[in-house]
Write an enzyme that holds these catalytic residues in place. Sequence first.
Site, mmCIF file in Angstrom:
data_model
loop_
_atom_site.group_PDB
_atom_site.id
_atom_site.type_symbol
_atom_site.label_atom_id
_atom_site.label_comp_id
_atom_site.label_asym_id
_atom_site.label_seq_id
_atom_site.Cartn_x
_atom_site.Cartn_y
_atom_site.Cartn_z
ATOM 1 N N ASN A 97 0.803 -1.395 -0.010
ATOM 2 C CA ASN A 97 -0.089 -0.068 -0.085
ATOM 3 C C ASN A 97 0.707 1.231 0.019
ATOM 4 O O ASN A 97 1.867 1.307 0.706
ATOM 5 C CB ASN A 97 -0.719 -0.004 1.170
ATOM 6 C CG ASN A 97 -1.751 -1.230 1.148
ATOM 7 O OD1 ASN A 97 -1.959 -1.739 -0.049
ATOM 8 N ND2 ASN A 97 -2.737 -1.498 2.210
ATOM 9 N N VAL A 98 0.410 2.425 -0.581
ATOM 10 C CA VAL A 98 1.031 3.673 -0.879
ATOM 11 C C VAL A 98 0.552 4.487 0.233
ATOM 12 O O VAL A 98 0.993 5.553 0.547
ATOM 13 C CB VAL A 98 1.095 4.203 -2.472
ATOM 14 C CG1 VAL A 98 1.821 3.007 -3.110
ATOM 15 C CG2 VAL A 98 -0.262 4.102 -2.580
ATOM 16 N N HIS A 114 5.689 -0.779 -2.800
ATOM 17 C CA HIS A 114 5.301 -0.102 -4.118
ATOM 18 C C HIS A 114 5.232 1.481 -3.939
ATOM 19 O O HIS A 114 4.519 2.323 -4.696
ATOM 20 C CB HIS A 114 3.845 -0.460 -4.399
ATOM 21 C CG HIS A 114 3.819 -1.926 -4.883
ATOM 22 N ND1 HIS A 114 2.654 -2.722 -4.941
ATOM 23 C CD2 HIS A 114 4.929 -2.441 -5.328
ATOM 24 C CE1 HIS A 114 3.026 -3.958 -5.397
ATOM 25 N NE2 HIS A 114 4.325 -3.994 -5.496
ATOM 26 N N GLY A 180 -5.298 -9.163 2.796
ATOM 27 C CA GLY A 180 -5.972 -8.005 2.085
ATOM 28 C C GLY A 180 -5.225 -8.043 0.736
ATOM 29 O O GLY A 180 -5.090 -6.660 0.288
#
Length: 240
Positions: A97-98, A114, A180
């Site tokens: 996640n960013v 990422h 997730g």
Amino acid sequence: MEHKESNPGPCRKVVVLSGAGISAESGLRTFRDGDGLWNTYRMEELATPQAWARNPVLVLEFYNWRRKQAMEAEPNAAHFALARLQRFFEVKIVTQNVDDLHERAGSADVLHLHGELHKARSTADPSRIYPISGWELKLGDRCELGSQLRPHIVWFGEEVPLFPQAVSLAGTADIFIIVGTSLQVYPAASLVHYVPAEAPKYLVDPRSEPDSPIRNLTAIRNKAAEGVPELVDRLIAGLA
Ligand code: OAD
């Protein structure tokens, strides 16, 4: 009277691989579910070096929009439970996640495979990375050497520079938690193969398949905000 929880034993290392699903209940859309971003927008036009070369304004707008949403979102019970786990285990989070919801929940050790929405980097020198203070990054925003800044995001077709670090962490995991993620994007999806075979592994995802070929994997078919706190409680109690 203050209730103090006790540490159940010698500190063991828990490595977590999280994906968009952990932030879904914070109101941030995933990528590949029904209403997922890549089912609504064309990834080729927004998240590739070619898209940046063709239409940087569109790419900046997309990430400005997502940055704004991330700033308005709050961590949920899953993020908070992983932060709580740090009081009992050495916890290393590897996230695809960013957003910064793990950090805002209190997790101290987060590796963003990422990239990060709240950072920009020079288009000329990837080692020049800068915090973005508000929600907006614009054409004309430059590093001190004069190069245009771009979102500090790993786009499709680009190297994942932190992957070797994630592999080292996975190789030393006593417990591995996946939460997730559709495990469709490589190399992140291959991380589990670097975890010692004997280490217990847990997969929290409402769509997890119980008959995975991965050894020692327990599938927890639940949403993150319920499944992760339950798993964390079991790990702390020494039951999982
Ligand atoms: P995906 O959208 O591919 O997968 C999301 C996963 O979350 C699915 O397996 C869902 O079943 C699950 N999920 C949905 N709601 C959930 C909930 N409430 N609790 C738990 N799980 C839930 O997202 P990622 O696997 O993270 O890369 O995608 C990987 C990468 O592809 C992203 O990092 C992004 C994207 O393109 C970049 O932007 C570079």
